[in-house]
Design an enzyme around this catalytic site. Structure first.
Site, PDB file in Angstrom:
ATOM      1  NE  ARG A  43      -3.557  -2.347   2.313  1.00 43.40           N
ATOM      2  CZ  ARG A  43      -4.798  -2.324   1.829  1.00 43.40           C
ATOM      3  NH1 ARG A  43      -5.350  -1.203   1.467  1.00 43.40           N
ATOM      4  NH2 ARG A  43      -5.491  -3.430   1.728  1.00 43.40           N
ATOM      5  CB  THR A  91      -1.433  -5.595   5.796  1.00 38.99           C
ATOM      6  OG1 THR A  91      -2.260  -5.944   4.686  1.00 38.99           O
ATOM      7  CG2 THR A  91      -1.827  -6.452   6.978  1.00 38.99           C
ATOM      8  CB  ALA A  92      -5.767  -2.113   5.240  1.00 45.07           C
ATOM      9  CB  SER A  93      -6.621  -7.687   5.068  1.00 41.11           C
ATOM     10  OG  SER A  93      -5.767  -8.025   6.133  1.00 41.11           O
ATOM     11  CG  HIS A  94     -10.837  -7.555   3.287  1.00 40.32           C
ATOM     12  ND1 HIS A  94     -10.352  -8.088   4.457  1.00 40.32           N
ATOM     13  CD2 HIS A  94     -11.981  -6.929   3.595  1.00 40.32           C
ATOM     14  CE1 HIS A  94     -11.200  -7.801   5.435  1.00 40.32           C
ATOM     15  NE2 HIS A  94     -12.200  -7.104   4.941  1.00 40.32           N
TER      16      HIS A  94
END
Length: 167
Positions: A43, A91-94
């Site tokens: 990201r 991370t913010a995954s999905h």
């Protein structure tokens, strides 16, 4: 809870950076840790969040194993394998690309408990006092950790003829 949601601390990437929460979190964990493992995703805001976390950690004398870009499972595994006090995955995954998050793992490579999250939140809300320290932690960026992780995955395959794809 104020910062920790279902799966770590989540917010818009720019808000994260300007809130200084990553710097504060690094200082909070650095006060009680000798060694922390950190990884992140691709990201846009991950690098800045990483820099703030590492700054907070090393200025408290904590050493950092920096994995770089990796899947979340790598951080949990290396945290446990290298006897780190905590693991951190940025991370913010999905979630949408403009969001980001920080997942914190215990020394066992598992998510920290709700009680630990609550204790950390209380410390994040306290005013940061900056003081000079000559005892800075070190950052280890060796790629040996990822190589060891891939070897670990390979050694756990049941059939040596299987092919695997590693993200």
């Amino acid at each position: 809870m104020k910062y920790f949601k279902t799966d770590g601390i989540r917010m818009n990437g720019n808000e994260f950076i300007f809130s200084l929460i990553p710097l504060k979190l690094g200082r909070v964990l650095g006060n009680v840790s000798k060694k922390v493992c950190i990884g992140y995703d691709t990201r846009i805001s991950s690098n800045e969040i990483y820099d703030l976390l590492v700054t907070g950690l090393i200025t408290r004398g904590c050493d950092v194993i920096s994995i770089g870009i990796c899947p979340t499972s790598v951080v949990g595994s290396i945290t446990k394998q290298e006897n780190c006090d905590y693991g951190i995955m940025i991370t913010a995954s999905h979630n949408p690309y403009f969001d980001n998050g920080i997942k914190v793992f215990s020394s066992t490579g598992e998510k920290i408990t709700k009680l630990e999250e609550k204790e950390i939140e209380e410390l994040l809300d306290k005013e940061m006092v900056f003081s000079f320290s000559s005892n800075l932690g070190k950052v280890d960026t060796s790629n040996r950790y990822l190589i060891d992780y891939v070897s670990y995955l390979k050694s756990n395959l049941l059939d040596s003829n299987e092919k695997i794809l590693i993200d």
